[in-house]
Write an enzyme that holds these catalytic residues in place. Structure first.
Site, PDB file in Angstrom:
ATOM      1  CD  GLU A 287      -4.004  -5.283   9.176  1.00  0.00           C
ATOM      2  OE1 GLU A 287      -4.502  -4.593  10.086  1.00  0.00           O
ATOM      3  OE2 GLU A 287      -4.244  -5.095   7.979  1.00  0.00           O
TER       4      GLU A 287
ATOM      5  CG  ASP B 185      -1.965  -1.149   1.102  1.00  0.00           C
ATOM      6  OD1 ASP B 185      -1.674  -2.114   0.381  1.00  0.00           O
ATOM      7  OD2 ASP B 185      -3.024  -1.091   1.739  1.00  0.00           O
TER       8      ASP B 185
END
Ligand SMILES: *[C@@H]1O[C@H](CO)[C@@H](O)[C@H](O)[C@H]1NC(C)=O
Ligand SMILES: *[C@@H]1O[C@H](CO)[C@@H](O)[C@H](O)[C@H]1NC(C)=O
Ligand SMILES: *[C@@H]1O[C@H](CO)[C@@H](O)[C@H](O)[C@H]1NC(C)=O
Length: 824
Positions: A794, A560
């Protein structure tokens, strides 16, 4: 929509037939013919233009022409009965369905009957459960899950029993036990449901006392079946029953339907110590649909829903049985002792198999650490889902997003709460673990993913299939664009699956069916993501707005907001994509060899791309002493507030609000991108770098530098001394791949160190010692965080090691099992 277009295109192409009649008078005929011909030519040209436009618009929607690796019947109970039923609804705390397009679904909701009752159904971080997840789940036969709600612990178990023609039977058992600190006399309701999805029927059956005793039903894939609700045990002797049978607008609104059916006017007898009394509770009554807005078309209900609610005081235990009518030689109901014994035998087999595959005991792990690893694996397997539906996709030729053809997908998911759907690049990592446990599950997922490829060789990277999946995704992420790639990690999985002495005949057959798709996939990357120089690669789909982002994101790379060239341009080249393509070339060369196909172009690519002279020329920056992206870049960009100033005489209240925009302090120029982090490590992570390259030595020095990526908890994503370390990208866009520790990349790093420690070369010893240290850091931190918080996360904070981001995240963070087992 696609059908309508096809007819439209066809009509235009046919041209106007009436013109064929030739007039009788020869004098007129030439002129008329000339007019007719030019008219026809004009119309043909117009038709052809439409045709080209139409075919460009639909090409994104055309599936790859080679036969499917897994045709629809491959998931049928006749072909794969053992995988027909499963916990394939990872988005709910507990639920089962079959691997079929419009499956009957079953599941659990529950309610704590307190002053502030809460209904639980889909996995939500906001529910604030202390922990939940599978303790054991073998991916095929059974699963045992523990859920810690406030004051009590709920254990959910299921086990399947094969038999008959429709995937066999299964039974569930739920135990609710109070936690030590809990108040006495807690009242809890469990709600078991079964629902159809547009096909099939359900029939509730009541006993003399009006209690729902069982539901019979039929569906195209299950034939006839019965779901039984035997009387439960415990609960201080009192059980209250409610039920609901209703039409429902769809599976994505099950929770709403239940919420709109509950009334608090029911009473349950309670006893706490010596005192007895009555307590009000929320029970199922009748469904009151929301008022539809005036003038709105009423939506036909396409689901039927039956729910059985039992309400008791904890502790208690209850079972639910599913029986397939085609199962004729049933030895007896799968309940009570029979259920315990079957669960116990599967449990014993799984523990034995886990020991023999991962051998954690021999590496000195404690029983608690082994249980942690079993839970990590079980959540990966228990997170596998079966989805069916259409992605919304768009190409540059489509004005509006269009639905991709409907298809099934059997896949693991990154996170049951936040990302309960398939993600292309995550899956390659998931399969590394799944393949070690049960290669057949990995092949199934791999085949489903490759079957989603279109004729151009594109696979949509986020799979949002069906209404249930769609209901979990913000609109801005729904549409998938066909110029966008995602790292081809399925090649990592393929390499893992093929790294053995002998390939079985089934695996060979798989490879043969997959080969044309893999060829097209490779070529799609090689063509659409090519850079401007030979053998260079560039991710497409970077953010376009030059003012909004401190550094325009590259979502397609998977990383990202990891800093890339500050000014996206065609001159860019990305070192991570270069390395993915080198890996893809290697694997394609190997597969061509296994199949006896001509793989010359792959072996040539392999030779060119693994040749470090080329890599160094394209991506080594001597100033940075690191591998790097190249592009139009400046290090001097900052986000600043822009306050609009009123013109003389203008009312300042009419001005737009201030906004945070990027200011470039020093103009960009073509150069290497100065940020050290995961991207710089790629030639090492994917082991493209030669073990005797002096650059490996310099890379290992940087790796171990605490001012750069080394932390006591694993490798951080971006060097602490990089200008964009932990920087926001916009006002609301916090750092994501700009510092935090990610486990997929750390797995690759540990694996690479292990690899270099086993190859001849001057850095062998150094790699071995870094390997031991990094592995230890990761194990210690993930285990400690799991003990403290109940979850795998995560990402992990690079300063404290604390888990952060979404949870549970038992996708690639579960690769910790392979790090424990030293399986690379
Ligand atoms: C499954 O379908 C394929 C065609 O799509 C057919 O060739 C095959 O025989 C079928 N297999 C079974 C077991 O029905
Ligand atoms: C990739 O593309 C380049 C440039 O067009 C070509 O030379 C090369 O052969 C391709 N590689 C493979 C394996 O097809
Ligand atoms: C780099 O970006 C700037 C700003 O957009 C532009 O003016 C310049 O032409 C670009 N340079 C190159 C070599 O593309």
């Amino acid at each position: 929509m696609r059908e309508r277009r096809r007819h439209g295109g066809g009509d235009v192409r046919c041209g106007p037939p009436p013109r064929k009649k030739v007039p009788k008078s020869p004098r007129w005929s030439r002129a008329v013919v000339a007019t007719a011909v030019s008219g026809a030519v004009a119309l043909f040209a117009l038709g052809f233009t439409f045709y080209v436009k139409w075919s460009l618009e639909t090409s994104v929607l055309t599936f790859h022409p080679s036969p499917l690796i897994y045709p629809p019947n491959s998931s049928s109970p006749a072909v794969t009965p053992q995988l027909f039923w499963g916990s394939y609804r990872p988005q709910v705390y507990f639920g089962m369905k079959t691997r079929s397009p419009r499956s009957v679904v079953t599941g659990l909701m529950w309610i704590t009957q307190s002053q502030f009752p809460a209904l639980r159904h889909t996995c939500e971080q906001s529910d604030g459960l202390a922990r939940y997840g599978w303790l054991l789940h073998d991916g095929v036969n059974f699963g045992i899950q523990e859920i810690r709600d406030k004051g009590y612990t709920l254990t959910t178990e299921f086990v399947k029993r094969p038999g008959g023609l429709h995937g066999g039977d299964w039974s569930w058992r739920f135990r609710v036990t109070p936690q030590a600190s809990a108040p006495a006399g807690q009242l809890v309701s469990l709600l078991f449901y079964v629902a159809t999805d547009g096909q099939g029927t359900l029939q509730p059956h009541l006993d003399q006392k009006g209690r729902l005793s069982h539901v019979t039903g039929t569906s195209e894939e299950l034939g006839k079946f019965t779901m039984r609700f035997p009387k439960p045990e415990g609960g201080g002797g009192h059980v209250s029953y409610n039920h609901l049978s209703t039409a429902c607008p769809g599976l994505h609104v099950l929770t709403d339907v239940v919420q709109r059916s509950l009334r608090d006017s029911f009473v349950h007898p309670v006893s706490v110590g010596d005192s007895a009394g009555r307590r009000q509770y929320l029970g199922l009554d009748t469904y009151r649909p929301p008022p539809s807005p005036p003038g709105a078309a009423s939506h036909p209900s396409n689901s039927q829903l039956v729910i059985h609610q039992v309400t008791f005081q904890v502790p208690f235990q209850v079972e639910v049985l599913f029986e397939s009518d085609s199962f004729l030689q049933r030895p007896g109901p799968l309940s009570g002792n029979a259920l315990s014994e079957l669960l116990q035998s599967h449990r014993g087999r799984m523990e034995e198999r886990f020991r023999s595959i991962f051998k954690l005991e021999t590496k000195g792990f404690t029983p608690e650490q082994v249980a942690f690893a079993q839970a990590a694996l079980s959540n990966m397997l228990g997170g596998m889902g079966h989805f069916y539906g259409s992605s919304l996709v768009q190409s540059q030729h489509n004005a509006e997003p269009v639905p991709y053809p409907a298809a099934p997908l059997f896949t693991a998911v990154p996170s049951r709460s936040f990302f309960p759907r398939g993600f292309l690049w995550d899956e390659g990592f998931h399969l590394l673990l799944i393949a070690r446990w049960d290669a057949s599950l990995a092949w199934q997922s791999l085949g489903h993913w490759l079957d989603l490829m279109n004729a151009d060789g594109w696979i949509p990277r986020e799979q949002i299939l069906g209404q249930e999946a769609r209901s979990k995704v913000p609109d801005e992420f729904v549409v998938q664009r066909n110029e966008n790639a995602n790292p081809p990690t399925l090649f990592l999985a393929l390499r893992q699956l093929l790294s053995k002495e002998t390939i079985s005949p089934e695996e060979l057959a798989f490879l043969r069916r997959a080969f044309p798709r893999l060829n097209t996939w490779y070529t799609w990357f090689n063509v659409t993501q090519a850079g401007s120089l030979p053998n260079t690669f560039r991710w497409r789909g970077r953010d376009k707005d030059p003012l909004r982002f401190l550094n325009p994101k590259t979502l397609t790379s998977g990383l990202d907001d990891y800093p890339r060239a500050s000014h996206p341009s065609d001159d860019e080249r990305h070192v991570d994509l270069f390395c993915w393509m080198a890996l893809a070339s290697k694997v394609m060369a190997d597969i061509s060899e296994i199949l006896g196909e001509d793989g010359t172009r792959y072996s040539e690519s392999r030779r060119t791309m693994t040749d470090n002279v080329l890599l160094d020329r394209l991506h080594w920056s001597e100033t940075l002493s690191a591998y790097s992206d190249y592009g139009n870049h400046t290090q001097s960009a900052v986000l600043e507030w822009e306050k609009p100033q009123p013109l003389p005489g203008q009312d300042p209240r009419g001005l737009p609000p201030p906004r945070l925009i990027r200011r470039v302090k020093k103009p960009p120029k073509l150069q290497f991108v100065g940020s050290f982090g995961y991207v710089s490590l790629f030639p090492f992570l994917l082991q493209i770098l030669s073990p005797d390259s002096p650059r490996l030595g310099r890379l290992l020095d940087q790796l171990h530098d605490a001012d750069k990526v080394w932390t006591p908890y694993g490798l951080r994503s971006l060097s602490k001394s990089s200008p964009l370390y932990m920087k926001h990208n916009t006002e609301h866009d916090g750092p994501y791949w700009r510092g935090p520790i990610w486990i997929n990349m750390n797995y690759l790093a540990v694996r690479a160190l292990h690899g270099y420690a086993h190859l001849e070369g001057p850095y062998r010893e150094r790699a071995a010692s870094l390997y031991r240290e990094l592995r230890e850091n990761l194990l210690t931190n993930l285990y400690r965080e799991y003990k403290d918080t109940g979850f795998l996360w995560e990402q992990y904070n690079d300063k404290t090691g604390q888990g952060q981001g979404t949870f549970p995240f038992t996708g690639w963070s579960s690769l910790i099992v392979l790090i424990m087992a030293e399986e690379y």
